[in-house]
Write a protein that holds these residues in place. Structure first.
Motif, short mmCIF file in Angstrom:
data_model
loop_
_atom_site.label_atom_id
_atom_site.label_comp_id
_atom_site.label_asym_id
_atom_site.label_seq_id
_atom_site.Cartn_x
_atom_site.Cartn_y
_atom_site.Cartn_z
N GLU A 180 46.32 21.24 1.69
CA GLU A 180 46.52 19.86 1.27
C GLU A 180 47.99 19.46 1.32
O GLU A 180 48.35 18.35 1.68
CB GLU A 180 45.97 19.66 -0.14
CG GLU A 180 44.48 19.51 -0.19
CD GLU A 180 44.00 18.31 0.61
OE1 GLU A 180 44.26 17.16 0.20
OE2 GLU A 180 43.37 18.53 1.66
N ALA A 181 48.86 20.41 0.95
CA ALA A 181 50.30 20.12 0.91
C ALA A 181 50.86 19.80 2.29
O ALA A 181 51.80 19.02 2.42
CB ALA A 181 51.05 21.28 0.28
N PHE A 188 49.34 15.78 11.54
CA PHE A 188 48.94 17.19 11.54
C PHE A 188 47.76 17.36 10.60
O PHE A 188 47.76 16.86 9.47
CB PHE A 188 50.10 18.07 11.07
CG PHE A 188 49.75 19.53 10.96
CD1 PHE A 188 49.75 20.34 12.08
CD2 PHE A 188 49.39 20.10 9.74
CE1 PHE A 188 49.42 21.68 12.01
CE2 PHE A 188 49.06 21.44 9.64
CZ PHE A 188 49.08 22.23 10.78
N THR A 189 46.73 18.09 11.08
CA THR A 189 45.53 18.33 10.28
C THR A 189 45.44 19.81 9.92
O THR A 189 45.40 20.67 10.81
CB THR A 189 44.26 17.91 11.04
OG1 THR A 189 44.33 16.52 11.32
CG2 THR A 189 43.02 18.19 10.20
N ALA A 190 45.43 20.09 8.62
CA ALA A 190 45.22 21.45 8.13
C ALA A 190 43.75 21.58 7.78
O ALA A 190 43.30 21.10 6.74
CB ALA A 190 46.10 21.71 6.90
N MET A 191 42.98 22.20 8.67
CA MET A 191 41.54 22.31 8.48
C MET A 191 41.23 23.54 7.63
O MET A 191 41.78 24.63 7.85
CB MET A 191 40.83 22.41 9.83
CG MET A 191 41.15 21.24 10.75
SD MET A 191 40.38 21.38 12.38
CE MET A 191 38.71 20.96 11.98
N LEU A 192 40.34 23.39 6.67
CA LEU A 192 39.98 24.49 5.78
C LEU A 192 39.02 25.44 6.48
O LEU A 192 38.09 25.03 7.17
CB LEU A 192 39.33 23.94 4.51
CG LEU A 192 40.22 23.07 3.63
CD1 LEU A 192 39.43 22.49 2.47
CD2 LEU A 192 41.42 23.85 3.13
N GLY A 193 39.24 26.74 6.28
CA GLY A 193 38.36 27.73 6.88
C GLY A 193 38.65 29.12 6.37
O GLY A 193 39.57 29.34 5.57
#
Length: 372
Positions: A180-181, A188-193
């Motif tokens: 999230e930060a 820019f996309t920080a995708m959860l995995g």
């Protein structure tokens, strides 16, 4: 910091903001592009990155946390685990940090000598050797990887890092907070995995699980592992977990298998699973639904083709790793190869579709640089 191999991933993961609207009229158009609706701006990223939370990465001297991985992916200069400055020539558009859920965070505590971990004799020995360095550290790395792969780490020790514990909850919440930060819509996309690390007697069945959700939904469920009773090494159970997550949260998941070349024939079976359970409509439909991508190439070898299966293809022996299964305990036999390589799976999927009505191996392809 491991080098990121920039890769294009399929349409299911890449949603471009630039598309051409279809022509609503029925009149012919002089422009061949007027009816296009697919994305036209590829977004570059990596769908399989480990940090110091993963056993293999930590033992390979990757001591950097998720925060540094995101900074690096976004184009910032970071100091590597060796103390050298590192920066990408071109920032990524997105990143999936997929740390192993089994024992997530354990290796860092062993290396740093966490008092709770060092209450266990196994951890004491490994920690001492890793801090000593040299040959002792090399032997400790080999011992830890072998013990971890065979599921022989002290159950009480590994259970400290299992779903339902404060340790596991804290690590997962920290991973989400880091994403999230550094997530910045439009830039820019920080995708959860995370990575579900199934090993069937040393045969690789690993999957990266990617979530199309933010923290509100992701925090409702802790990641799935392979350790019963809360986890399982069977892909059917993983898909069941993913289905349950989607029904309860309204979220979305997909799984990306990888390194079939180290599965000794069980990654792409033709008629039944490794445990003898025959294919049915549930197996093929669930696999087709939740596994629309396959990671075809990475540091542990190319998984597209093999010269035994494609003797007329001069490129079929590119970066082939076909000596044995993942932990090296069972040597490779030619009879196993058809269940390991993507090109053969694409053909076998058509045969399965004729029999059961659904092609479980109808997938698009991604490549990464990750080691497990």
């Amino acid at each position: 910091m491991k080098t990121l191999l920039i890769s294009v991933v399929a349409v299911q993961l890449i949603v471009s903001s630039v598309a051409v609207k279809a022509d609503d009229t029925t009149e012919p158009s002089y422009s061949p592009y007027s009816g296009e609706q697919h994305p036209r701006s590829p977004l570059w990223g990596d769908a399989h990155l480990h940090t110091n939370l993963s056993m293999d990465a930590g033992l390979a001297n990757n001591r950097l946390p998720p925060e540094d991985a995101y900074r690096f992916a976004r184009g910032e200069t970071v100091e590597s685990s060796l103390g050298l400055s590192a920066k990408l020539s071109r920032p990524l558009d997105w990143l999936v940090i997929a740390d192993h859920t089994d024992g997530m965070g354990l290796i860092g505590d062993i290396i740093e000598g966490d008092p709770v971990a060092l209450e266990f004799e196994q951890a004491q020995g490994w920690s001492k050797a890793l801090q000593e360095g040299g040959q002792a550290a090399a032997e400790a790395r080999a011992s830890l990887i072998k013990t971890f792969a065979k599921g022989e780490i002290d159950p009480e020790l590994i259970n400290l890092y299992a779903p339902g514990t404060e340790k596991f909850k804290s690590i997962w919440e920290g991973a989400i907070a880091a994403a999230e930060a550094y997530n910045e819509p439009g830039r820019f996309t920080a995708m959860l995995g995370y990575e579900w690390t199934s090993l069937i007697e040393g045969n690789n069945m690993h999957r990266v699980v990617v979530m199309r959700d933010g923290p509100k939904k992701a925090l409702q469920f802790e990641p799935y592992t392979t350790v019963p009773p809360k986890g399982s090494p069977d892909p059917r159970d993983l898909w069941k977990f993913m289905s349950h997550y989607e029904k309860e949260t309204g979220g979305k998941m997909l799984a990306i298998p990888h390194n079939g070349n180290l599965s000794n024939g069980i990654m792409f079976p033709l008629a039944e699973q490794w445990n003898g359970r025959a294919f049915d409509s549930d197996y093929v439909t669930q696999r087709a639904k939740y596994e629309p991508l396959y990671e075809v190439t990475q540091i542990k070898g190319d998984g597209e083709a093999h010269p035994f299966l494609s003797p007329g293809d001069e490129f079929a022996d590119f970066e082939t790793w076909d000596l044995a299964n993942l932990d090296g305990t069972v040597a490779k036999e030619n009879a196993m190869l058809a269940g390991e390589y993507a090109r053969e799976a694409l053909k076998n999927g058509l045969a399965i579709e004729e029999r059961l009505g659904t092609n479980p191996y109808k997938f698009l392809i991604t490549t990464v640089s990750q080691p497990a």
